[in-house]
Design a protein around this motif. Structure first.
Motif, PDB file in Angstrom:
ATOM      1  N   TRP A  17       0.829  -1.208   0.000  1.00 48.47           N
ATOM      2  CA  TRP A  17       0.000   0.000   0.000  1.00 48.47           C
ATOM      3  C   TRP A  17       0.859   1.251   0.000  1.00 48.47           C
ATOM      4  CZ3 TRP A  17      -4.436   1.607  -1.424  1.00 48.47           C
ATOM      5  CH2 TRP A  17      -4.922   2.829  -0.995  1.00 48.47           C
ATOM      6  N   ARG A  18       1.951   1.254   0.776  1.00 45.95           N
ATOM      7  CA  ARG A  18       2.842   2.417   0.786  1.00 45.95           C
ATOM      8  C   ARG A  18       3.412   2.664  -0.605  1.00 45.95           C
ATOM      9  NH1 ARG A  18       4.444   0.123   5.789  1.00 45.95           N
ATOM     10  NH2 ARG A  18       6.262  -0.868   4.799  1.00 45.95           N
ATOM     11  N   ARG A  19       3.733   1.586  -1.299  1.00 49.04           N
ATOM     12  CA  ARG A  19       4.277   1.736  -2.649  1.00 49.04           C
ATOM     13  C   ARG A  19       3.239   2.357  -3.585  1.00 49.04           C
ATOM     14  NH1 ARG A  19       5.306  -0.110  -7.653  1.00 49.04           N
ATOM     15  NH2 ARG A  19       7.505  -0.367  -8.244  1.00 49.04           N
ATOM     16  N   PHE A  20       2.003   1.896  -3.472  1.00 54.20           N
ATOM     17  CA  PHE A  20       0.928   2.441  -4.317  1.00 54.20           C
ATOM     18  C   PHE A  20       0.685   3.909  -3.989  1.00 54.20           C
ATOM     19  CE2 PHE A  20      -3.744   3.005  -5.073  1.00 54.20           C
ATOM     20  CZ  PHE A  20      -3.690   2.960  -6.459  1.00 54.20           C
ATOM     21  N   GLU A  21       0.704   4.256  -2.715  1.00 52.90           N
ATOM     22  CA  GLU A  21       0.512   5.654  -2.319  1.00 52.90           C
ATOM     23  C   GLU A  21       1.603   6.541  -2.909  1.00 52.90           C
ATOM     24  OE1 GLU A  21      -1.735   6.136   1.880  1.00 52.90           O
ATOM     25  OE2 GLU A  21       0.280   5.275   2.016  1.00 52.90           O
ATOM     26  N   ARG A  22       2.846   6.082  -2.867  1.00 49.38           N
ATOM     27  CA  ARG A  22       3.948   6.875  -3.422  1.00 49.38           C
ATOM     28  C   ARG A  22       3.766   7.078  -4.921  1.00 49.38           C
ATOM     29  NH1 ARG A  22       7.075   3.588   0.118  1.00 49.38           N
ATOM     30  NH2 ARG A  22       7.715   2.255  -1.639  1.00 49.38           N
ATOM     31  N   TRP A  23       3.372   5.998  -5.608  1.00 53.36           N
ATOM     32  CA  TRP A  23       3.177   6.098  -7.058  1.00 53.36           C
ATOM     33  C   TRP A  23       2.054   7.087  -7.370  1.00 53.36           C
ATOM     34  CZ3 TRP A  23      -0.650   5.481 -10.663  1.00 53.36           C
ATOM     35  CH2 TRP A  23      -0.258   5.361 -11.993  1.00 53.36           C
ATOM     36  N   CYS A  24       0.954   7.007  -6.643  1.00 57.21           N
ATOM     37  CA  CYS A  24      -0.175   7.909  -6.879  1.00 57.21           C
ATOM     38  C   CYS A  24       0.233   9.360  -6.626  1.00 57.21           C
ATOM     39  CB  CYS A  24      -1.347   7.523  -5.983  1.00 57.21           C
ATOM     40  SG  CYS A  24      -2.200   6.008  -6.492  1.00 57.21           S
ATOM     41  N   ALA A  25       0.993   9.594  -5.553  1.00 50.43           N
ATOM     42  CA  ALA A  25       1.430  10.950  -5.245  1.00 50.43           C
ATOM     43  C   ALA A  25       2.326  11.503  -6.357  1.00 50.43           C
ATOM     44  CB  ALA A  25       2.169  10.970  -3.911  1.00 50.43           C
ATOM     45  N   ALA A  26       3.201  10.658  -6.881  1.00 54.47           N
ATOM     46  CA  ALA A  26       4.119  11.093  -7.935  1.00 54.47           C
ATOM     47  C   ALA A  26       3.396  11.378  -9.238  1.00 54.47           C
ATOM     48  CB  ALA A  26       5.193  10.028  -8.152  1.00 54.47           C
ATOM     49  N   HIS A  27       2.244  10.725  -9.454  1.00 54.06           N
ATOM     50  CA  HIS A  27       1.524  10.886 -10.717  1.00 54.06           C
ATOM     51  C   HIS A  27       0.255  11.718 -10.571  1.00 54.06           C
ATOM     52  CE1 HIS A  27       4.179   7.487 -11.642  1.00 54.06           C
ATOM     53  NE2 HIS A  27       4.025   7.794 -12.905  1.00 54.06           N
ATOM     54  N   GLY A  28       0.037  12.265  -9.372  1.00 53.04           N
ATOM     55  CA  GLY A  28      -1.086  13.168  -9.193  1.00 53.04           C
ATOM     56  C   GLY A  28      -2.443  12.502  -9.125  1.00 53.04           C
ATOM     57  N   HIS A  29      -2.498  11.280  -8.620  1.00 52.03           N
ATOM     58  CA  HIS A  29      -3.778  10.565  -8.506  1.00 52.03           C
ATOM     59  C   HIS A  29      -4.086  10.314  -7.032  1.00 52.03           C
ATOM     60  CE1 HIS A  29      -3.660   9.921 -12.783  1.00 52.03           C
ATOM     61  NE2 HIS A  29      -2.559   9.192 -12.712  1.00 52.03           N
ATOM     62  N   PRO A  30      -5.350  10.351  -6.647  1.00 51.13           N
ATOM     63  CA  PRO A  30      -5.700   9.960  -5.271  1.00 51.13           C
ATOM     64  C   PRO A  30      -5.546   8.448  -5.106  1.00 51.13           C
ATOM     65  CG  PRO A  30      -7.687  10.407  -6.537  1.00 51.13           C
ATOM     66  CD  PRO A  30      -6.532  10.807  -7.406  1.00 51.13           C
ATOM     67  N   ALA A  31      -4.991   8.042  -3.962  1.00 49.00           N
ATOM     68  CA  ALA A  31      -4.813   6.608  -3.694  1.00 49.00           C
ATOM     69  C   ALA A  31      -6.039   6.005  -3.034  1.00 49.00           C
ATOM     70  CB  ALA A  31      -3.584   6.383  -2.814  1.00 49.00           C
ATOM     71  N   LEU A  32      -6.775   6.849  -2.287  1.00 54.83           N
ATOM     72  CA  LEU A  32      -7.936   6.336  -1.559  1.00 54.83           C
ATOM     73  C   LEU A  32      -9.038   7.389  -1.548  1.00 54.83           C
ATOM     74  CD1 LEU A  32      -8.670   3.771   0.166  1.00 54.83           C
ATOM     75  CD2 LEU A  32      -8.150   5.157   2.172  1.00 54.83           C
ATOM     76  N   PRO A  33     -10.116   7.179  -2.296  1.00 51.94           N
ATOM     77  CA  PRO A  33     -10.341   6.013  -3.152  1.00 51.94           C
ATOM     78  C   PRO A  33      -9.617   6.172  -4.490  1.00 51.94           C
ATOM     79  CG  PRO A  33     -12.234   7.467  -3.244  1.00 51.94           C
ATOM     80  CD  PRO A  33     -11.306   8.058  -2.230  1.00 51.94           C
ATOM     81  N   ALA A  34      -9.201   5.067  -5.029  1.00 57.94           N
ATOM     82  CA  ALA A  34      -8.519   5.067  -6.321  1.00 57.94           C
ATOM     83  C   ALA A  34      -9.500   4.688  -7.418  1.00 57.94           C
ATOM     84  CB  ALA A  34      -7.353   4.090  -6.304  1.00 57.94           C
ATOM     85  N   HIS A  35      -9.329   5.285  -8.577  1.00 54.94           N
ATOM     86  CA  HIS A  35     -10.157   4.940  -9.738  1.00 54.94           C
ATOM     87  C   HIS A  35      -9.590   3.680 -10.377  1.00 54.94           C
ATOM     88  CE1 HIS A  35     -12.138   5.231 -13.661  1.00 54.94           C
ATOM     89  NE2 HIS A  35     -12.986   6.084 -13.088  1.00 54.94           N
ATOM     90  N   PRO A  36     -10.435   2.807 -10.926  1.00 51.15           N
ATOM     91  CA  PRO A  36      -9.921   1.600 -11.591  1.00 51.15           C
ATOM     92  C   PRO A  36      -8.872   1.898 -12.665  1.00 51.15           C
ATOM     93  CG  PRO A  36     -12.288   1.424 -11.307  1.00 51.15           C
ATOM     94  CD  PRO A  36     -11.907   2.803 -10.872  1.00 51.15           C
ATOM     95  N   VAL A  37      -9.046   3.009 -13.383  1.00 54.71           N
ATOM     96  CA  VAL A  37      -8.069   3.362 -14.419  1.00 54.71           C
ATOM     97  C   VAL A  37      -6.709   3.663 -13.782  1.00 54.71           C
ATOM     98  CG1 VAL A  37      -7.478   5.043 -16.198  1.00 54.71           C
ATOM     99  CG2 VAL A  37      -9.829   4.206 -16.008  1.00 54.71           C
ATOM    100  N   THR A  38      -6.720   4.253 -12.600  1.00 53.33           N
ATOM    101  CA  THR A  38      -5.467   4.526 -11.880  1.00 53.33           C
ATOM    102  C   THR A  38      -4.759   3.225 -11.531  1.00 53.33           C
ATOM    103  OG1 THR A  38      -6.357   6.571 -10.937  1.00 53.33           O
ATOM    104  CG2 THR A  38      -4.471   5.563  -9.815  1.00 53.33           C
ATOM    105  N   VAL A  39      -5.510   2.262 -11.023  1.00 54.28           N
ATOM    106  CA  VAL A  39      -4.910   0.976 -10.665  1.00 54.28           C
ATOM    107  C   VAL A  39      -4.349   0.285 -11.899  1.00 54.28           C
ATOM    108  CG1 VAL A  39      -5.325  -1.280  -9.626  1.00 54.28           C
ATOM    109  CG2 VAL A  39      -6.470   0.736  -8.704  1.00 54.28           C
ATOM    110  N   ALA A  40      -5.090   0.337 -13.011  1.00 52.21           N
ATOM    111  CA  ALA A  40      -4.617  -0.294 -14.245  1.00 52.21           C
ATOM    112  C   ALA A  40      -3.330   0.359 -14.731  1.00 52.21           C
ATOM    113  CB  ALA A  40      -5.704  -0.213 -15.321  1.00 52.21           C
ATOM    114  N   ALA A  41      -3.276   1.686 -14.659  1.00 55.39           N
ATOM    115  CA  ALA A  41      -2.064   2.400 -15.086  1.00 55.39           C
ATOM    116  C   ALA A  41      -0.888   2.055 -14.189  1.00 55.39           C
ATOM    117  CB  ALA A  41      -2.324   3.906 -15.066  1.00 55.39           C
ATOM    118  N   TYR A  42      -1.156   1.907 -12.907  1.00 50.60           N
ATOM    119  CA  TYR A  42      -0.114   1.519 -11.953  1.00 50.60           C
ATOM    120  C   TYR A  42       0.455   0.151 -12.301  1.00 50.60           C
ATOM    121  CZ  TYR A  42       1.767  -0.067  -7.428  1.00 50.60           C
ATOM    122  OH  TYR A  42       2.548  -0.569  -6.426  1.00 50.60           O
ATOM    123  N   LEU A  43      -0.408  -0.780 -12.630  1.00 50.00           N
ATOM    124  CA  LEU A  43       0.048  -2.129 -12.972  1.00 50.00           C
ATOM    125  C   LEU A  43       0.897  -2.120 -14.230  1.00 50.00           C
ATOM    126  CD1 LEU A  43      -3.208  -4.184 -12.262  1.00 50.00           C
ATOM    127  CD2 LEU A  43      -1.112  -4.129 -10.895  1.00 50.00           C
TER     128      LEU A  43
END
Length: 350
Positions: A17-43
């Motif tokens: 979760w910490r890794r996902f939060e860092r990625w979201c912060a670096a890319h300007g996306h909210p981690a919680l709640p996250a949009h499905p498109v955000t999760v797909a882009a992260y993967l």
């Protein structure tokens, strides 16, 4: 978080979760709640990460664990879970196909240790005894090998055993109470029986008693009591498993780390230490270095399943000991380590 999940799962989820939060912060996306498109882009971004030598940095199984962590944190916070969306499932499936097609990050299962291997390793460690400190290590490692193999234990299950979890049964051998396992996160518990064997050198109850004697002596009298035990104990040339059960402290760990001078620690052996011990014992027994590199803590459990299949046991009988909940998981072992068992290719007459 509830106590229904193992502590190891908590740590894995927290790190993911910490890794996902860092990625979201670096890319300007909210981690919680996250949009499905955000999760797909992260993967996709994670799957494209390479090591310095140009290999994929993360295996599909790692990505799947991270997806589970994202789902868990959303459920805990009572937000809609984005990982169930079709775009996330399709993305993860596509990554798996892409990896498989390119031959990247293939699964590398641990090589199984069969009965002959376990006996060979036990014999090698016993031949290597040169004094009381090495005998302590021999007694622990022999018990680790024979109990781990006969009980089809995961390494986490082995190191999680307390002294009070094991008792000698006059008919069955050992009854080992497994309070929690990977497939029993609710802690219902189960008992695995490790039977008496014909030969004393490969007898799990004998190996347990010899190690428990050391543990009991250390807990009650420290180093002097252990040395006295080893000096006065007769040579191990017959079964000892019908003898008296040493009075160990039930709450202390059974398998412990051993210092260089032979003193026992109160600290439980780690899973990584089991992994290293098996490789060390295989090296001591003269095994090929390429095989040693494929061995690890899971080699005992994989070996039990493989040996049982080769000896004609059916899947449900194997599951009685391993605790697997589906036959499909056992089929993985059969395909990888016993591919000719039950295979029609052996009956076609070539």
């Amino acid at each position: 978080m509830t106590s229904a999940r193992a502590a190891g799962t908590y740590r894995t989820y927290a790190s993911a979760w910490r890794r996902f939060e860092r990625w979201c912060a670096a890319h300007g996306h909210p981690a919680l709640p996250a949009h499905p498109v955000t999760v797909a882009a992260y993967l996709v971004d994670t799957a494209d990460t390479l090591t310095p030598d140009g290999r994929r940095a993360y295996a599909p199984a790692t990505l799947a664990r991270w997806v589970a962590a994202i789902a868990h944190h959303h459920r805990t916070a009572r937000h809609p879970v984005p990982t169930g969306d079709e775009i996330v499932r399709t993305t993860l499936s596509g990554i798996r196909r892409d990896y498989a097609g390119a031959g990247d990050r293939p699964r590398t299962p641990r090589a199984p240790l069969l009965v002959e291997d376990v006996v060979t390793l036990v014999a090698a460690v016993r031949r290597g005894v040169t004094g009381w400190a090495s005998e302590i290590l021999e007694r622990r490692d022999s018990a680790l090998l024979l109990m781990g193999f006969a009980g089809a234990f995961r390494r986490s299950e082995l190191v999680g055993l307390a002294c009070g979890d094991v008792r000698v049964h006059r008919l069955d051998g050992l009854h080992v109470a497994l309070r929690r396992s990977k497939t029993d996160q609710e802690g219902t518990g189960t008992v695995r029986a490790l039977p008496f064997t014909t030969g004393h050198l490969s007898c799990p109850p004998c190996a347990y008693l010899r190690w428990a004697q050391v543990v009991a002596a250390s807990d009650t009298g420290g180093r002097p009591a252990v040395i006295a035990l080893l000096r006065t104990t007769p040579a191990f040339d017959a079964h000892v498993c019908r003898g008296p059960h040493p009075l160990t402290l039930p709450e202390l760990p059974l398998f412990r780390s051993i210092r260089g001078n032979g003193n026992l620690s109160d600290t439980a052996l780690s899973g990584a230490a089991v992994h290293k011990a098996i490789r060390r014992l295989a090296e001591q027994a003269g095994y090929d270095e390429h095989l040693i590199a494929r061995l690890g803590g899971h080699s005992l459990r994989a070996g039990f399943v493989t040996q049982a299949f080769r000896n004609g046991a059916d899947a449900h009988a194997i599951m009685r000991q391993t605790g697997h909940t589906t036959v499909g998981m056992l089929e993985v072992y059969a395909r990888e380590h016993a591919p000719l068992i039950g295979n029609a290719v052996t009956t076609i007459g070539l």
